[in-house]
Design a protein around this motif. Structure first.
Motif, PDB file in Angstrom:
ATOM      1  N   ASP A 252      10.479  -8.803   5.219  1.00 15.22           N
ATOM      2  CA  ASP A 252       9.171  -8.933   5.870  1.00 15.22           C
ATOM      3  C   ASP A 252       8.544  -7.575   6.173  1.00 15.22           C
ATOM      4  OD1 ASP A 252      10.604  -7.973   8.039  1.00 15.22           O
ATOM      5  OD2 ASP A 252      10.455  -9.829   9.207  1.00 15.22           O
ATOM      6  N   PHE A 253       9.282  -6.496   5.917  1.00 18.74           N
ATOM      7  CA  PHE A 253       8.779  -5.119   6.048  1.00 18.74           C
ATOM      8  C   PHE A 253       8.194  -4.834   7.441  1.00 18.74           C
ATOM      9  CE2 PHE A 253       8.521  -6.234   1.560  1.00 18.74           C
ATOM     10  CZ  PHE A 253       9.143  -5.158   0.966  1.00 18.74           C
ATOM     11  N   SER A 254       8.787  -5.417   8.455  1.00 21.71           N
ATOM     12  CA  SER A 254       8.274  -5.221   9.812  1.00 21.71           C
ATOM     13  C   SER A 254       8.952  -4.061  10.525  1.00 21.71           C
ATOM     14  CB  SER A 254       8.442  -6.502  10.636  1.00 21.71           C
ATOM     15  OG  SER A 254       9.805  -6.899  10.681  1.00 21.71           O
ATOM     16  N   HIS A 273      14.724  -2.691   0.401  1.00 19.47           N
ATOM     17  CA  HIS A 273      13.295  -2.896   0.644  1.00 19.47           C
ATOM     18  C   HIS A 273      12.655  -1.543   0.943  1.00 19.47           C
ATOM     19  CE1 HIS A 273      14.554  -7.088   1.052  1.00 19.47           C
ATOM     20  NE2 HIS A 273      15.430  -6.696   1.967  1.00 19.47           N
ATOM     21  N   GLY A 275       8.821   0.853   1.007  1.00 23.55           N
ATOM     22  CA  GLY A 275       7.362   0.845   1.003  1.00 23.55           C
ATOM     23  C   GLY A 275       6.810   2.231   0.743  1.00 23.55           C
ATOM     24  N   ASN A 322       5.764  -7.156  -3.062  1.00 20.31           N
ATOM     25  CA  ASN A 322       5.191  -8.042  -2.046  1.00 20.31           C
ATOM     26  C   ASN A 322       3.672  -7.893  -2.090  1.00 20.31           C
ATOM     27  OD1 ASN A 322       4.207  -9.111   0.466  1.00 20.31           O
ATOM     28  ND2 ASN A 322       6.310  -9.076   1.231  1.00 20.31           N
ATOM     29  N   ALA A 324       1.400  -9.825  -0.889  1.00 18.76           N
ATOM     30  CA  ALA A 324       0.714 -10.219   0.338  1.00 18.76           C
ATOM     31  C   ALA A 324       0.520  -9.034   1.271  1.00 18.76           C
ATOM     32  CB  ALA A 324       1.491 -11.329   1.046  1.00 18.76           C
ATOM     33  N   ARG A 325       1.514  -8.138   1.340  1.00 16.43           N
ATOM     34  CA  ARG A 325       1.423  -6.983   2.228  1.00 16.43           C
ATOM     35  C   ARG A 325       0.831  -5.752   1.550  1.00 16.43           C
ATOM     36  NH1 ARG A 325       3.961  -6.897   7.152  1.00 16.43           N
ATOM     37  NH2 ARG A 325       3.916  -4.618   7.051  1.00 16.43           N
ATOM     38  N   SER A 326       0.959  -5.674   0.247  1.00 18.62           N
ATOM     39  CA  SER A 326       0.470  -4.500  -0.477  1.00 18.62           C
ATOM     40  C   SER A 326      -1.050  -4.476  -0.499  1.00 18.62           C
ATOM     41  CB  SER A 326       1.016  -4.510  -1.907  1.00 18.62           C
ATOM     42  OG  SER A 326       2.423  -4.430  -1.913  1.00 18.62           O
ATOM     43  N   TYR A 332       4.631  -2.383  -1.382  1.00 22.69           N
ATOM     44  CA  TYR A 332       5.916  -2.805  -0.836  1.00 22.69           C
ATOM     45  C   TYR A 332       6.744  -3.468  -1.934  1.00 22.69           C
ATOM     46  CZ  TYR A 332       3.706  -1.939   3.660  1.00 22.69           C
ATOM     47  OH  TYR A 332       3.055  -1.344   4.715  1.00 22.69           O
TER      48      TYR A 332
END
Length: 485
Positions: A252-254, A273, A275, A322, A324-326, A332
């Motif tokens: 989730d890269f949080s 993972h 980023g 990912n 959605a986040r990129s 990511y």
């Protein structure tokens, strides 16, 4: 004018004081550096002005007047001797025939952050500080923890260097991790009348390493922990941007891993993972991952070498992006953990990525092409030289950054301290220093506006054979100097 107007990356807040229905207007910060701010304003043509007063102060600090003040016919001024990365309030007051105030305007500007360069190479550590970031300091007095280890002064920088075990350097050991710490120290300027201007300067810098036994060398080798962010100063001004690469704890890269978490311990069943990002005051930039590889050292050209992304194409079959986040300024990815074949320590690896920073409106940039295999790019180049010519114009630039080390442990291995015999310490990642230095020194973006400044700081970390940067500033302190005790 909107009080929140943005001029060249500096937020201005205006407070107008009118006199007899007339006032100064259009306060603009035309140039902002580490130790100076240039400003201009507009005065009504029918306002009788016999002089000006320009004052400035930082939060909690004394109000200082510019001396000499601007002449009655001037509408510009430059204030020098400021502290780096500090927000100042500037007030311009016009004076009438009898010295009365007949116009006033105020605004705030933050000086550019000071970019410090820390390098560790072949058992040494070095700190380079811009002289512009040291107002009120006797630069010739600068030294390390051992006062006998002085500085080298260049026209633009103060340089302090030492062996890892000399000049009072403090070694801190935690299991197989070593941290070497020293300080840059200087005294404030003292005027002939005894007045002290400035403060005692003390700035810590450090290098971190892990110890691993290299079978091929039959001895222990120190591998560095590189910084996750690289601030880059843009040529031709006081502009900068931050290139970053971070490892994340989950898909989730949080949450990011910090320097203290390295080396990362993973198993073949885990996924890595990571980023990539660029932080800049410019809104029209886009980031493109041109290449990502893994090697056993900080040298991205070392062997063995495993490609993850090549020519913008996903090479590793387990690589996932990912979406959605990129976005335009952040990418990511996740990839299955792995080991390197035929390496002296095949469980240890670094991930290196080459990123392109382009302008979104440049339809001919390499970023806009996306995945283009090397053979396809050569064929396209043979048909027309248009792309090649445009890319040499400076509208896109590549930056290399690394993260690691990562240790992939099998089920039989345990997280214990080193059980290998100490038979001498060698240096890992030899040969990458010059390449990284030259790369960083030549990164340039065109169309930068004057006054743009870095928005956030990088980790105060340094690495062997790798350039790390410390950035101080972007704060509202009670005291202006970037001292650390």
């Amino acid at each position: 004018m909107n009080p929140g107007a943005l001029f060249g990356g500096v937020v201005l807040v205006f407070v107008l004081t009118q006199a007899a229905g007339q006032a100064l207007s259009d306060l603009t910060f035309t140039d902002v550096g580490m130790d100076y701010v240039s400003l201009s304003w507009t005065a009504p043509a029918d306002l009788n002005i016999t002089g000006y007063r320009v004052s400035y102060q930082y939060s909690g600090g004394p109000q200082t007047g510019l001396n000499p003040p601007p002449a009655p016919e001037d509408t510009t001024a430059t204030v020098q001797g400021l502290y780096a990365g500090v927000e100042y309030t500037f007030t311009v007051t016009s004076l009438g025939e009898d010295g009365e105030e007949n116009g006033e305007i105020s605004g705030t500007a933050t000086t550019a952050a000071a970019v410090l360069n820390t390098a560790c190479d072949q058992g040494t550590m070095e700190l380079s500080i811009p002289i512009a970031a040291l107002p009120g300091v006797i630069v010739t007095s600068m030294h390390l923890l051992d006062p006998r280890c002085g500085a080298t002064i260049t026209p633009t920088h103060v340089i302090l260097s030492t062996h890892l075990l000399e000049c009072g350097t403090i070694r801190q050991t935690l299991a197989d991790k070593f941290t070497f710490v020293n300080k840059a120290i200087a005294t404030p300027v003292v005027s002939e009348n005894g007045a002290i201007r400035g403060r005692n300067f003390s700035r810590s810098f450090q290098c971190e390493f892990i110890r691993r036994f290299d079978i091929t060398q039959r001895r222990e080798v120190l591998y560095n922990i590189p910084p996750p962010s690289v601030p880059i100063e843009i040529e031709g001004g006081n502009n900068s941007l931050i290139i970053s690469m971070n490892m994340f704890t989950s898909a989730d890269f949080s949450d990011k891993f910090d320097s203290v978490d390295f080396p990362l311990q993973v198993t073949p069943a885990d996924r890595l993972h990571f980023g990539l990002g660029v932080d800049s005051p410019l809104d029209n930039l886009e980031l493109f991952a041109l290449q990502c590889v893994a090697t056993p050292t900080l040298n991205p050209d070392d062997s063995p070498r495993v490609s993850i992304i090549q020519d913008g194409c996903n090479i590793d079959p387990t690589l996932e992006k990912n979406d959605a986040r990129s976005g335009e300024k952040a990418l990511y990815y996740s990839v299955q953990a792995f080991t390197l074949p035929n390496a002296g320590d095949n469980s240890l690896l670094y991930i290196h990525c080459t990123m392109l920073v382009c302008f979104e409106d440049d339809s001919d940039s390499r970023c806009s092409e996306g995945c283009v295999p090397a053979r396809g790019r050569r064929q396209a180049g043979s048909v027309t030289g248009e792309h090649r010519v445009r890319r040499e114009s400076g509208k896109e630039h590549d930056v290399k950054i690394s993260q690691g080390p990562i240790i992939t442990k099998t089920g039989k291995e345990k997280e214990t301290g080193s059980t290998f015999p100490t038979v001498g310490v060698a240096v890992g990642a030899v040969g990458v220093l010059t390449g990284v230095l030259m790369l960083i020194a030549t990164v340039v973006l065109v169309r930068m506006r004057p006054g743009l400044v870095t928005r956030k700081t990088a980790k105060d970390r340094a690495g062997l054979d790798n350039y790390s940067f410390q950035v101080w500033g972007k704060r509202k302190p009670n005291v202006p100097s970037p001292d650390t005790q």
